[in-house]
Design an enzyme around this catalytic site. Structure first.
Site, short mmCIF file in Angstrom:
data_model
loop_
_atom_site.label_atom_id
_atom_site.label_comp_id
_atom_site.label_asym_id
_atom_site.label_seq_id
_atom_site.Cartn_x
_atom_site.Cartn_y
_atom_site.Cartn_z
N ARG A 4 0.84 -1.21 0.00
CA ARG A 4 0.00 0.00 0.00
C ARG A 4 0.87 1.24 0.00
O ARG A 4 0.92 1.98 -0.98
CB ARG A 4 -0.95 -0.03 1.20
CG ARG A 4 -2.10 1.00 1.13
CD ARG A 4 -1.73 2.36 1.63
NE ARG A 4 -1.24 2.38 3.01
CZ ARG A 4 -0.68 3.45 3.56
NH1 ARG A 4 -0.53 4.58 2.88
NH2 ARG A 4 -0.24 3.40 4.82
N ASP A 5 1.63 1.49 1.05
CA ASP A 5 2.49 2.68 1.09
C ASP A 5 3.55 2.58 0.00
O ASP A 5 3.95 3.59 -0.60
CB ASP A 5 3.15 2.81 2.46
CG ASP A 5 3.35 4.26 2.88
OD1 ASP A 5 3.56 5.11 2.00
OD2 ASP A 5 3.29 4.54 4.09
N HIS A 36 3.77 4.17 12.91
CA HIS A 36 4.12 4.01 11.50
C HIS A 36 5.13 5.09 11.15
O HIS A 36 4.82 6.27 11.21
CB HIS A 36 2.83 4.17 10.67
CG HIS A 36 3.02 4.25 9.19
ND1 HIS A 36 2.72 3.21 8.33
CD2 HIS A 36 3.42 5.27 8.38
CE1 HIS A 36 2.94 3.58 7.09
NE2 HIS A 36 3.37 4.83 7.08
N SER A 52 3.90 10.74 9.04
CA SER A 52 3.78 10.74 7.59
C SER A 52 4.86 11.54 6.89
O SER A 52 5.13 11.32 5.70
CB SER A 52 2.40 11.30 7.19
OG SER A 52 1.38 10.73 7.97
N HIS A 73 3.13 4.20 -3.51
CA HIS A 73 3.55 5.58 -3.77
C HIS A 73 4.86 5.61 -4.56
O HIS A 73 5.05 6.47 -5.43
CB HIS A 73 3.79 6.33 -2.44
CG HIS A 73 2.56 6.81 -1.75
ND1 HIS A 73 1.74 7.79 -2.26
CD2 HIS A 73 2.02 6.46 -0.55
CE1 HIS A 73 0.75 8.03 -1.41
NE2 HIS A 73 0.89 7.23 -0.37
N HIS A 79 8.36 6.99 8.81
CA HIS A 79 8.98 7.26 7.51
C HIS A 79 10.43 7.67 7.75
O HIS A 79 10.77 8.18 8.82
CB HIS A 79 8.21 8.32 6.73
CG HIS A 79 7.00 7.78 6.03
ND1 HIS A 79 7.01 7.41 4.71
CD2 HIS A 79 5.75 7.52 6.49
CE1 HIS A 79 5.82 6.94 4.38
NE2 HIS A 79 5.03 7.00 5.44
#
Length: 337
Positions: free
Chosen positions: A13-14, A194, A167, A17, A196
Site C-alpha cells: 500500500r504505502d 508508522h 507521515s 507511492h 517514515h
C-alpha cells in the site's frame, strides 16, 4: 523476551507511492505468497492513499481496489489482510465491499487533529464486525496532549487500536517516545506507530515507540514506501529481536522471501534518502508529496525546496496534492521569485 509486538506490513500500500501506484496483480500475488507464514500480523494492500483514492489528483492505480484485494486474499492464508482508508476518498459502502472480499483489519485515517471525520466510518465498520485501527496521520503537527484528545475520540467511536503515523518522517526518538508514552498510558486500547525515513530515523523512532509502549509497529520490505521510504521491515524485526521484543516473525523466513522476490518492485526498487526527502522531512511535509512536488518544480521552474517551505507554511496535509500546483504557480511569478 518482553512484550509481544504485532508487525503490520504496508509494503503493498504505502510502497505503491514509490512506483506511482503501478504495482501489478502479479506483484501482489507473488509478495503475498512469499511472506505468508513469515509471522507478520497484517499485510496491507491498495492505492498509496488508500481505498477509493485512485484519481487524477492523487494518481491513478494500475488496478481497481477490488482486484488488488481479491488477489491478496487469494494468496494469504496465515496472515491477515488489511486496508487503509481516508474518509472522503473512501465511502462507507467501500467498507462493506472490503469486508465481503475478506479484509480483516481496517485502518481508518484522518489528519491528526481531525479525528471526528472518522466517526461514522469507524462506527459503521465496527457495527459490521470489523477490527479497526483509528489512524492519526502527520502526527508531528500536534502536541502529545492534542493527539491524546483525538485518539480518545477514535477510541470512543469503537476503534480497537490507535496508530500514530509520522507521515513526513519529521519526528525524532524523543518526540516519538513522548507521544506514544502518553497515549499508551491513557488509552485502554493498543497503540501503534508508522514511521517514515526522511531523516534516517525510522528504525530509531520505531524502537523508541515500542520501548514507550506501542504494541503495533509498521515496516515495509526494503523500506519500500513514499518519499525516503518507510521503516525497513526486515531490519525492524531484527532490531526488535536484538532488544528482546517478541514479534512472532521468522526473520530467516523473511530473508528467504526477499531473495525470492528480487524481480518485483518492493525488492528491486532502491529506497534511499534523496535530498528532496531530507528537505520534506525537515519541513514536516507529507512524504507522499515527493513526486507531485518534483513534477510541479519542473513544470513551473521553481526550486523544490521553495515548494516544500511554502507547503509547510500553509500546513498542507495528506490529500491536498492539488495545493502543490497552486503553490508552485504562485512561486513562479516574478513578484515572489
Amino acid at each position: 523476551m518482553t512484550a509481544a509486538i504485532a508487525i503490520h506490513d504496508p509494503t503493498l500500500r504505502d510502497g505503491n507511492h514509490a512506483v506511482s501506484h503501478s504495482l501489478s496483480l502479479e506483484d501482489i500475488a507473488a509478495y503475498c505468497r512469499a511472506v505468508d507464514g513469515c509471522g507478520l500480523s497484517v499485510v496491507e494492500v491498495g492505492h498509496g492513499n488508500g481505498l477509493g483514492a485512485s484519481s487524477l489528483q492523487l494518481g491513478l492505480a494500475r488496478h481497481a481496489d477490488t482486484e488488488m484485494l481479491e488477489t491478496a486474499r487469494a494468496n494469504l492464508s496465515r496472515t491477515r489482510l488489511g486496508i487503509h482508508m481516508i474518509p472522503g476518498f473512501a465511502r462507507l459502502d467501500d467498507i462493506d465491499t472490503a469486508l465481503r472480499i475478506g479484509v480483516e483489519v481496517l485502518r481508518i485515517a484522518s489528519h491528526c487533529t481531525e479525528a471526528s471525520v472518522t466517526e461514522s466510518y469507524i462506527e459503521h465498520a465496527r457495527a459490521n464486525g470489523a477490527y479497526v485501527h483509528g489512524v492519526l496521520m502527520m502526527c508531528h503537527m500536534a502536541s502529545p496532549e492534542r493527539l491524546l484528545e483525538e485518539a480518545t475520540k477514535q477510541q470512543g467511536y469503537g476503534a480497537n487500536a490507535i496508530v500514530l503515523m509520522d507521515s513526513a518522517g519529521h519526528l525524532d526518538p524523543d518526540s516519538t517516545r513522548e507521544r506514544i508514552a502518553l497515549l499508551s498510558s491513557e488509552l485502554s486500547i493498543p497503540v501503534g506507530f508508522h514511521g517514515h525515513n526522511n531523516l534516517g530515523l525510522a528504525i530509531a523512532n520505531s524502537l523508541a515507540a515500542v520501548q514507550a509502549g506501542a504494541t503495533i509497529v509498521d515496516g515495509c520490505m526494503r523500506g519500500f514506501g513514499a518519499g525516503a521510504g518507510n521503516t525497513q521491515l526486515e531490519t525492524l524485526c531484527a532490531v526488535l529481536e536484538r532488544y528482546r521484543f517478541a514479534t512472532g516473525v521468522d526473520i530467516f523466513a523473511l530473508c528467504r522471501a526477499i531473495e525470492q522476490l528480487e524481480s518485483i518492485a518492493p525488492v528491486s526498487t532502491p529506497t534511499v534518502v534523496k535530498t528532496a526527502n531530507l528537505i520534506s522531512g525537515l519541513y514536516g511535509v507529507c512524504s507522499g508529496f515527493e513526486k507531485h512536488v518534483a513534477r510541479a518544480a519542473s513544470e513551473f521552474g521553481v526550486e523544490p525546496r521553495r515548494i516544500y517551505e511554502a507547503l509547510a507554511q500553509c500546513n498542507a496535509v495528506a490529500g491536498q496534492e492539488d495545493l502543490i500546483i497552486s503553490v508552485a504557480s504562485r512561486l513562479s511569478q516574478p513578484s515572489v521569485a
